[in-house]
Design a protein around this motif. Structure first.
Motif, PDB file in Angstrom:
ATOM      1  N   SER A  88       0.813  -1.220   0.000  1.00 45.09           N
ATOM      2  CA  SER A  88       0.000   0.000   0.000  1.00 45.09           C
ATOM      3  C   SER A  88       0.846   1.270   0.000  1.00 45.09           C
ATOM      4  O   SER A  88       0.322   2.369  -0.160  1.00 45.09           O
ATOM      5  CB  SER A  88      -0.932   0.008   1.215  1.00 45.09           C
ATOM      6  N   LEU A  89       2.173   1.128   0.165  1.00 40.83           N
ATOM      7  CA  LEU A  89       3.079   2.276   0.169  1.00 40.83           C
ATOM      8  C   LEU A  89       3.945   2.252  -1.079  1.00 40.83           C
ATOM      9  O   LEU A  89       4.316   1.177  -1.557  1.00 40.83           O
ATOM     10  CB  LEU A  89       3.986   2.237   1.401  1.00 40.83           C
ATOM     11  N   ASN A  90       4.295   3.435  -1.590  1.00 43.76           N
ATOM     12  CA  ASN A  90       5.215   3.472  -2.730  1.00 43.76           C
ATOM     13  C   ASN A  90       6.642   3.181  -2.248  1.00 43.76           C
ATOM     14  O   ASN A  90       6.883   2.997  -1.053  1.00 43.76           O
ATOM     15  CB  ASN A  90       5.107   4.809  -3.480  1.00 43.76           C
ATOM     16  N   ALA A  91       7.578   3.136  -3.183  1.00 41.33           N
ATOM     17  CA  ALA A  91       8.956   2.770  -2.849  1.00 41.33           C
ATOM     18  C   ALA A  91       9.543   3.703  -1.791  1.00 41.33           C
ATOM     19  O   ALA A  91      10.114   3.249  -0.786  1.00 41.33           O
ATOM     20  CB  ALA A  91       9.818   2.779  -4.111  1.00 41.33           C
ATOM     21  N   LEU A  92       9.417   5.007  -1.982  1.00 41.48           N
ATOM     22  CA  LEU A  92       9.983   5.971  -1.040  1.00 41.48           C
ATOM     23  C   LEU A  92       9.352   5.841   0.340  1.00 41.48           C
ATOM     24  O   LEU A  92      10.052   5.845   1.358  1.00 41.48           O
ATOM     25  CB  LEU A  92       9.809   7.399  -1.570  1.00 41.48           C
ATOM     26  N   ASP A  93       8.036   5.712   0.398  1.00 45.44           N
ATOM     27  CA  ASP A  93       7.364   5.593   1.694  1.00 45.44           C
ATOM     28  C   ASP A  93       7.767   4.311   2.417  1.00 45.44           C
ATOM     29  O   ASP A  93       7.830   4.277   3.644  1.00 45.44           O
ATOM     30  CB  ASP A  93       5.849   5.677   1.528  1.00 45.44           C
ATOM     31  N   ALA A 114      17.151   9.094   0.983  1.00 48.48           N
ATOM     32  CA  ALA A 114      16.323   7.930   0.651  1.00 48.48           C
ATOM     33  C   ALA A 114      16.153   7.820  -0.863  1.00 48.48           C
ATOM     34  O   ALA A 114      16.286   6.740  -1.438  1.00 48.48           O
ATOM     35  CB  ALA A 114      14.967   8.024   1.344  1.00 48.48           C
ATOM     36  N   GLU A 115      15.898   8.943  -1.514  1.00 47.61           N
ATOM     37  CA  GLU A 115      15.727   8.929  -2.973  1.00 47.61           C
ATOM     38  C   GLU A 115      17.018   8.538  -3.676  1.00 47.61           C
ATOM     39  O   GLU A 115      17.007   7.792  -4.653  1.00 47.61           O
ATOM     40  CB  GLU A 115      15.224  10.294  -3.450  1.00 47.61           C
ATOM     41  N   GLU A 116      18.139   9.021  -3.154  1.00 47.52           N
ATOM     42  CA  GLU A 116      19.442   8.678  -3.735  1.00 47.52           C
ATOM     43  C   GLU A 116      19.726   7.176  -3.584  1.00 47.52           C
ATOM     44  O   GLU A 116      20.208   6.518  -4.509  1.00 47.52           O
ATOM     45  CB  GLU A 116      20.526   9.490  -3.032  1.00 47.52           C
ATOM     46  N   LEU A 117      19.415   6.626  -2.424  1.00 45.16           N
ATOM     47  CA  LEU A 117      19.664   5.213  -2.164  1.00 45.16           C
ATOM     48  C   LEU A 117      18.769   4.304  -2.997  1.00 45.16           C
ATOM     49  O   LEU A 117      19.164   3.192  -3.343  1.00 45.16           O
ATOM     50  CB  LEU A 117      19.434   4.894  -0.681  1.00 45.16           C
ATOM     51  N   LEU A 118      17.587   4.787  -3.309  1.00 43.06           N
ATOM     52  CA  LEU A 118      16.596   3.938  -3.972  1.00 43.06           C
ATOM     53  C   LEU A 118      17.056   3.399  -5.321  1.00 43.06           C
ATOM     54  O   LEU A 118      16.951   2.210  -5.582  1.00 43.06           O
ATOM     55  CB  LEU A 118      15.279   4.695  -4.150  1.00 43.06           C
ATOM     56  N   GLY A 119      17.486   4.279  -6.187  1.00 47.88           N
ATOM     57  CA  GLY A 119      17.869   3.822  -7.518  1.00 47.88           C
ATOM     58  C   GLY A 119      16.688   3.441  -8.384  1.00 47.88           C
ATOM     59  O   GLY A 119      16.854   2.962  -9.498  1.00 47.88           O
ATOM     60  N   VAL A 120      15.467   3.577  -7.873  1.00 45.38           N
ATOM     61  CA  VAL A 120      14.239   3.373  -8.654  1.00 45.38           C
ATOM     62  C   VAL A 120      13.388   4.621  -8.451  1.00 45.38           C
ATOM     63  O   VAL A 120      13.675   5.450  -7.609  1.00 45.38           O
ATOM     64  CB  VAL A 120      13.454   2.111  -8.220  1.00 45.38           C
TER      65      VAL A 120
END
Length: 196
Positions: A88-93, A114-120
């Motif tokens: 129910s949560l997006n990648a960042l959340d 968090a956005e930098e680490l995601l890579g997606v």
């Protein structure tokens, strides 16, 4: 255990095990040999019947359950085989979720990290991500708060060989960047071979 119909059996018997701060180690073995139990013991989720688990001189077993939970939240980043993401949560959340348990708002610098680490894509629907991308989200969540200890429980067990290699490269790089102690358990000799 008398009267319960169940007998106690010895699962693990480890006279001594130690890692220095910043060490990276792998524990390899087939399924059912106690690898996950070992991680749960070293993180204070389980307590040993005998002996003690110490991190930097602190006897984890001496802390009450809430104290062990708080210690784990401050010091340990967990990476699981099954990702433990919320659909129910997006990648960042998903990455930011543990932070929101103890804070009312997320600082801009933490969100940017968090956005930098995601890579997606940060707003990506996790249900639509590949298994490798899901593990990347889980890894980002584990390292966001810069833990001193990373524990990985079969982090590539459900990934194809190429994705497994990319995920392990990421985890090893993140552990080096954080100078974190990294303990990984696996049944895969190829993954174990990445550790010196």
């Amino acid at each position: 255990e008398p009267g319960s119909g169940k007998q106690k059996r010895r699962v693990l018997d480890i006279p001594e095990f130690s890692l220095e701060a910043g060490d990276m180690a792998v524990l390899e073995g087939p399924s059912g040999t106690g690898k996950t139990t070992f991680l749960r013991l070293v993180s204070g989720i389980l307590l040993p019947d005998k002996g003690s688990v110490r991190w930097n001189g602190l006897d984890i077993g001496s802390l009450p359950a809430a104290g062990r939970d708080a210690w784990r939240g401050r010091h340990i980043g967990w990476i699981y085989q099954d990702f433990c993401l919320f659909d129910s949560l997006n990648a960042l959340d998903n990455v930011l979720l543990p932070w929101t348990f103890t804070h009312f708002r997320v600082p801009g610098k933490l969100r940017a990290r968090a956005e930098e680490l995601l890579g997606v894509r940060p707003r990506a629907d996790v249900r639509r991500l590949s298994r490798g991308e899901k593990q990347r989200v889980a890894a980002a969540r584990a390292v966001l708060r810069r833990p001193g200890i990373l524990l990985a429980d079969e982090p590539t067990g459900s990934l194809d060989r190429e994705s497994a290699g990319m995920v392990m490269d990421l985890l090893l790089d993140l552990a080096r960047e954080l100078r974190a102690t990294f303990l990984c358990v696996t049944h895969d000799p190829a993954i174990a071979g990445r550790f010196s």
